[in-house]
Design a protein around this motif. Sequence first.
Motif, short mmCIF file in Angstrom:
data_model
loop_
_atom_site.label_atom_id
_atom_site.label_comp_id
_atom_site.label_asym_id
_atom_site.label_seq_id
_atom_site.Cartn_x
_atom_site.Cartn_y
_atom_site.Cartn_z
N LYS A 162 41.23 42.51 39.36
CA LYS A 162 41.86 41.22 39.09
C LYS A 162 40.83 40.13 38.87
O LYS A 162 40.95 39.30 37.95
CB LYS A 162 42.80 40.83 40.24
CG LYS A 162 44.10 41.62 40.27
CD LYS A 162 44.99 41.13 41.41
CE LYS A 162 46.34 41.85 41.41
NZ LYS A 162 47.22 41.39 42.52
N ALA A 163 39.79 40.15 39.71
CA ALA A 163 38.72 39.15 39.57
C ALA A 163 37.94 39.37 38.28
O ALA A 163 37.58 38.42 37.57
CB ALA A 163 37.79 39.21 40.78
N LEU A 164 37.73 40.65 37.95
CA LEU A 164 36.98 40.97 36.73
C LEU A 164 37.76 40.61 35.48
O LEU A 164 37.18 40.16 34.48
CB LEU A 164 36.64 42.47 36.74
CG LEU A 164 35.73 42.98 35.62
CD1 LEU A 164 34.37 42.28 35.67
CD2 LEU A 164 35.54 44.50 35.75
N LYS A 165 39.07 40.75 35.55
CA LYS A 165 39.90 40.45 34.39
C LYS A 165 39.83 38.97 34.01
O LYS A 165 39.97 38.61 32.83
CB LYS A 165 41.35 40.85 34.68
CG LYS A 165 42.26 40.68 33.47
CD LYS A 165 43.68 41.12 33.76
CE LYS A 165 44.56 40.94 32.54
NZ LYS A 165 45.96 41.33 32.79
N LYS A 166 39.58 38.11 34.98
CA LYS A 166 39.50 36.67 34.71
C LYS A 166 38.32 36.32 33.82
O LYS A 166 38.34 35.32 33.09
CB LYS A 166 39.42 35.89 36.03
CG LYS A 166 40.69 35.97 36.86
CD LYS A 166 40.53 35.21 38.18
CE LYS A 166 41.81 35.29 39.01
NZ LYS A 166 41.67 34.56 40.29
N VAL A 167 37.27 37.14 33.88
CA VAL A 167 36.07 36.87 33.09
C VAL A 167 35.83 37.90 32.00
O VAL A 167 34.95 37.74 31.16
CB VAL A 167 34.82 36.79 34.01
CG1 VAL A 167 34.94 35.64 35.00
CG2 VAL A 167 34.62 38.11 34.76
N ASN A 168 36.62 38.97 32.03
CA ASN A 168 36.45 40.04 31.04
C ASN A 168 37.83 40.47 30.54
O ASN A 168 38.53 41.24 31.20
CB ASN A 168 35.72 41.22 31.67
CG ASN A 168 35.44 42.33 30.66
OD1 ASN A 168 35.83 42.24 29.50
ND2 ASN A 168 34.76 43.38 31.12
N PRO A 169 38.23 40.04 29.37
CA PRO A 169 39.56 40.38 28.83
C PRO A 169 39.72 41.86 28.50
O PRO A 169 40.84 42.32 28.24
CB PRO A 169 39.64 39.53 27.55
CG PRO A 169 38.21 39.27 27.17
CD PRO A 169 37.47 39.16 28.46
N ASN A 170 38.64 42.63 28.52
CA ASN A 170 38.72 44.06 28.24
C ASN A 170 39.36 44.85 29.40
O ASN A 170 39.71 46.02 29.22
CB ASN A 170 37.33 44.63 27.94
CG ASN A 170 36.78 44.12 26.62
OD1 ASN A 170 37.55 43.93 25.67
ND2 ASN A 170 35.49 43.89 26.55
N VAL A 171 39.43 44.23 30.55
CA VAL A 171 40.09 44.89 31.68
C VAL A 171 41.59 44.89 31.43
O VAL A 171 42.22 43.84 31.32
CB VAL A 171 39.77 44.18 33.01
CG1 VAL A 171 40.54 44.84 34.15
CG2 VAL A 171 38.27 44.19 33.29
N ARG A 172 42.17 46.07 31.32
CA ARG A 172 43.58 46.18 30.96
C ARG A 172 44.49 46.01 32.19
O ARG A 172 44.13 46.43 33.29
CB ARG A 172 43.87 47.53 30.30
CG ARG A 172 43.01 47.80 29.06
CD ARG A 172 43.52 49.02 28.32
NE ARG A 172 43.75 50.16 29.18
CZ ARG A 172 42.80 51.05 29.51
NH1 ARG A 172 41.56 50.88 29.06
NH2 ARG A 172 43.09 52.07 30.29
N GLU A 173 45.65 45.46 31.94
CA GLU A 173 46.62 45.27 33.01
C GLU A 173 47.12 46.60 33.56
O GLU A 173 47.38 46.73 34.77
CB GLU A 173 47.81 44.44 32.51
CG GLU A 173 48.89 44.17 33.55
CD GLU A 173 48.39 43.34 34.72
OE1 GLU A 173 48.98 43.47 35.81
OE2 GLU A 173 47.42 42.57 34.53
#
Length: 206
Positions: A162-173
């Motif tokens: 979740k934290a990584l997704k905030k700075v990296n849009p490549n992290v999929r939901e």
Amino acid sequence: STPCDRTIALTNEDIHFITRDHPMITGATDLILYSESGNTACVAVKNTGIKAGSLLLETLFVLESVGDISLEHTQSIPAMVRLLINQQGRDLSEKISADFISKHHEKIKTDTARKVIQGFTPILRSMVSSCEALAESCLPDLVTETFEPALMKLTTEINRLKALKKVNPNVREDEIQFFMAQRDTLQKVQTTSRLRLDALRVIVTL
């Protein structure tokens, strides 16, 4: 032969690689865990420090989940509770270990063992009930010890993604949802877990 070593398996593609999920392993594990063969015994044990002729009961309870939900997220070896009590229901598990019994036991003839069981059936039934009550008192701590490490690991991974997704849009939901689903499943297992009497051993002291 079939290897359990990944390096050997990768260099020998014609040989099957066995993991803990291989049908042969899961089949053998189920056979050991759920077969009734060999789950009862009657022995005599010497050098216990307990009055000769005393009757003891050793039981082994296995933690299992209700229904078809597996405990595979926690550990490969099921969590267990071993108890050893005397006729008065006193817990002697710490005083006399399973290893001690294995080293100092003597086999009892089948006819003699049958007479012991038949002669003490009401007492043994009461002792089994005492063991079941003692095992139930151990259940909360055993459940916590079994599941909390895995739940904490999943929660840490979810928070990291979740934290990584905030700075990296490549992290999929769907990656996050995958681990959340695993955590939800494990929590269901945790709340439906119970102890099953898996084996018992009647012991006569010498």
